[in-house]
Design an enzyme around this catalytic site. Structure first.
Site, PDB file in Angstrom:
ATOM      1  N   CYS A 102      22.473 -85.000 -62.883  1.00 57.52           N
ATOM      2  CA  CYS A 102      21.783 -83.855 -62.386  1.00 57.52           C
ATOM      3  C   CYS A 102      20.257 -83.906 -62.824  1.00 57.52           C
ATOM      4  CB  CYS A 102      22.334 -82.639 -62.725  1.00 57.52           C
ATOM      5  SG  CYS A 102      24.099 -82.693 -62.079  1.00 57.52           S
ATOM      6  N   CYS A 135      28.188 -69.643 -60.707  1.00 58.66           N
ATOM      7  CA  CYS A 135      28.161 -71.140 -60.726  1.00 58.66           C
ATOM      8  C   CYS A 135      27.270 -71.732 -59.618  1.00 58.66           C
ATOM      9  CB  CYS A 135      29.465 -71.680 -60.297  1.00 58.66           C
ATOM     10  SG  CYS A 135      30.849 -71.132 -61.644  1.00 58.66           S
ATOM     11  N   SER A 136      26.459 -72.712 -59.657  1.00 55.88           N
ATOM     12  CA  SER A 136      25.798 -73.133 -58.638  1.00 55.88           C
ATOM     13  C   SER A 136      26.522 -73.953 -57.830  1.00 55.88           C
ATOM     14  CB  SER A 136      24.818 -74.411 -59.416  1.00 55.88           C
ATOM     15  OG  SER A 136      25.495 -75.535 -59.909  1.00 55.88           O
ATOM     16  N   HIS A 172      21.940 -76.362 -55.492  1.00 60.09           N
ATOM     17  CA  HIS A 172      21.988 -77.456 -56.624  1.00 60.09           C
ATOM     18  C   HIS A 172      22.149 -78.981 -55.929  1.00 60.09           C
ATOM     19  CE1 HIS A 172      21.703 -79.774 -60.069  1.00 60.09           C
ATOM     20  NE2 HIS A 172      23.197 -79.542 -60.481  1.00 60.09           N
TER      21      HIS A 172
END
Lengths: 398, 398
Positions: B86, B217-218, B343
């Protein structure tokens, strides 16, 4: 370019090593390079890690360098995972050189590692598929449905046939290149194959994709290779045998309108050669030794012509002259090339560089090119619209 | 460090975009960055391409940049495929800065792209597995057998519970962070979610891994973001709104003996913050705006403390003060963060950088932080021995 120095190189033996993990291979090559440089892990400020297939084969899709080097004293430093198919190793080396030139890092590790032998061979073949545009996979030369195993060899075969038709190159020339590299490999303790072949034995091996015979093709391999590069001022403290990076080039395939059409297109290697010779301030006649990308034997023939060792169509004559064999005027692939040394994809570019470093230092043992002062590596990877997706050339001098 | 200038940024909207290919997303973001810089493809000398999951999800294991940009006018230039889970996008940006500082390249593209939505969700979850050491996957906190989907969220949840126990942090603090970022995202036309949430609506969403709720949460996302960086002298020709890279750091997880034991270990972010502040010659009090890695809301809380916006344990108080919301003294994630902007793994680091560039230029519209002169991005990736495998921080100034 300014002066980046290779202060250490190291590698594992290449070959089928099912019992050894990616971590073990990575660590052995790293340790060897550190010992060769005579420095400790603490001196290393960043690591550039090259691997192309651990995702497809071993499901290690991400943070590969951090995983391969976890638990070592290198853990914690900046790590960069770099990929360019079979040219990953030399691409990582290029970025390592830039990082030293930038002034941000002083001494960095470049590590290439690959473990291609898996009980499920299909995983390995699928990894090769990923080195071209997967969306256009079935538009590959020859059309869809062909074996994934032979995809890249079909490409080499097609180009080989074109050369044969255009210039009257006999198929035995490719066998002659393979035999030469097997003789060189027999002198290299790191080589996967250390058995000399003859033109006859190569021609007698099974046809993989006409005109290619099995012994003209690089094998599947496990292995790792590493290099440590530093800025000149620092390097002088550590080594009395500096090897300088005189030229470093990476280029990508010309595709679409940028290519100017298939006919007019200059190959990646031709374009890169022009750049790297300009950077180094020399030409093909100044080279004493080369390591080129013979993923299959015809690749070496094209390299002769595209790097300017001879004119287009004169490659066969150069092979016949013996000039590119050990003892000749410009030995090519003294380490055995991809055919005999083996071809663990992410490690290959660094094994080529390690071989040239040993040659320039006079440490290549039975395969030493006497008095070598200037060497070149050519590493290529992937396939897009009739050319390698990536190519990288380096010129090293002492 | 010497001065590298961001001369252009661009991105696609993030979100579920099943009808758009990786190529389309990559090209839209690239075109936007070129237009923003006011330059043509011909000015770009190299491309650093960030992607983490196209291998696992789409089988494009190799030469991703060459494939994503094939057929464009960028084809043919040096392309570097960079991966750090990420944190891939900011890692590619770091290498791009080094390449400009090296003197080898003058103006380069950094492109991050990811397409995570696949009809077979299992492929996406498998890609997440590859962001830790796959050999130790079943030694993951909590032991084997857990859902691959929630692996990273379980990690965030465990750390969140630890913070709650140690400092009495109430769970509503995480909901408050998520609600704030959703309000910011509602002002960002590029955000995946543009609907403001409240503490109550976040708390009412389903529990993913206690204490984490879904809206903390993404999400899974498709999208791309790009930046163009150049050396200062060149940049002056093109832009009257230069944004300078004042600090650029990448670090990896401390593992094994190097970590000094779990208790004593400083986090990746703490170590990286020390470096980046030293490079930039400033401290946390000098920051006007931040984009931090809220893959789940607790990540933002830790960032406050580890980047020095507040003392350890004081994160909840900082949230309650409202200082990190738009209108506060040091707005964090004005673009919506990973939670609201989305994301798409390989693109996230570059979206963070793009947001800070817009903020420093005063071009962030309804979410503008008034008078912002100095910004920081924090991007993290992967997981090894209780910390992110890779972390990258950047400080930008105008």
């Amino acid at each position: 370019m300014n002066r980046v120095v290779v202060v250490g190189v190291g590698m594992t033996r290449f070959g089928k090593q099912p019992e050894r993990s990616l971590k073990e291979l990575a660590r052995e090559a790293t340790r060897a390079a550190l010992e060769d440089a005579g420095i400790r892990e603490l001196a290393i400020e960043a690591a550039f890690v090259s691997n192309a297939m651990a995702g497809a084969i071993w499901r290690q899709e991400s943070v590969r360098g951090q995983v391969f080097l976890s638990g070592t004293e290198l853990a914690g430093i900046p790590m960069f995972n770099v990929e360019n198919a079979c040219a990953s190793g030399s691409t990582a080396f290029h970025l390592a050189c830039l990082s030293v030139l930038s002034g941000m890092y002083d001494t960095v590790l470049v590590l290439g590692v690959e473990k291609m032998i898996h009980p499920d061979k299909d995983r390995t073949f699928r990894a090769f598929e990923g080195a071209t545009d997967v969306e256009s996979l079935w538009a590959f030369p020859g059309g869809g449905g062909r074996s994934r195993q032979s995809m890249f060899m079909d490409y080499y075969a097609e180009e080989a046939r074109r050369h044969m038709e255009l210039y009257g190159t006999p198929v035995e020339i490719f066998a002659s290149i393979a035999a030469k590299n097997s003789r060189h490999g027999a002198l290299n303790p790191y080589a996967q194959y250390q058995v000399p072949q003859t033109v006859e034995s190569v021609m007698a091996s099974r046809v993989v994709s006409d005109p290619l015979r099995l012994l003209m093709c690089s094998p599947l391999s496990d292995g790792a290779a590493a290099a440590i590069v530093a800025r000149e001022k620092t390097a002088r403290r550590w080594t009395s045998r500096p090897v300088f990076v005189a030229g470093s080039v990476v280029l990508s395939a010309l595709t679409g309108p940028a290519s100017g059409g298939t006919e007019k297109k200059r190959s990646n290697v031709e374009r890169a050669a022009e750049r790297v010779y300009a950077q180094a301030g020399l030409g093909p006649r100044d080279l004493d030794v080369l390591e080129v990308h013979d993923a299959a034997a015809p690749g070496e023939l094209w390299a002769y012509e595209q790097l300017g060792l001879c004119s287009p169509g004169e490659g066969a004559r150069l092979v016949e002259s013996g000039d590119t064999a050990l003892g000749g005027s410009v030995p090519v692939n003294p380490g055995g090339g991809l055919i005999a040394r083996g071809h663990p994809v992410g490690a290959t570019g660094l094994a080529q560089l390690a071989e040239i470093v040993w040659q320039l230092r006079g440490e290549a043992g039975a395969r030493q090119v006497e008095g070598a002062r200037t060497g070149l590596t050519q590493n290529a990877g992937g396939f897009l619209e009739g050319d390698s997706a990536a190519v990288s050339l380096h010129v090293l001098t002492r």
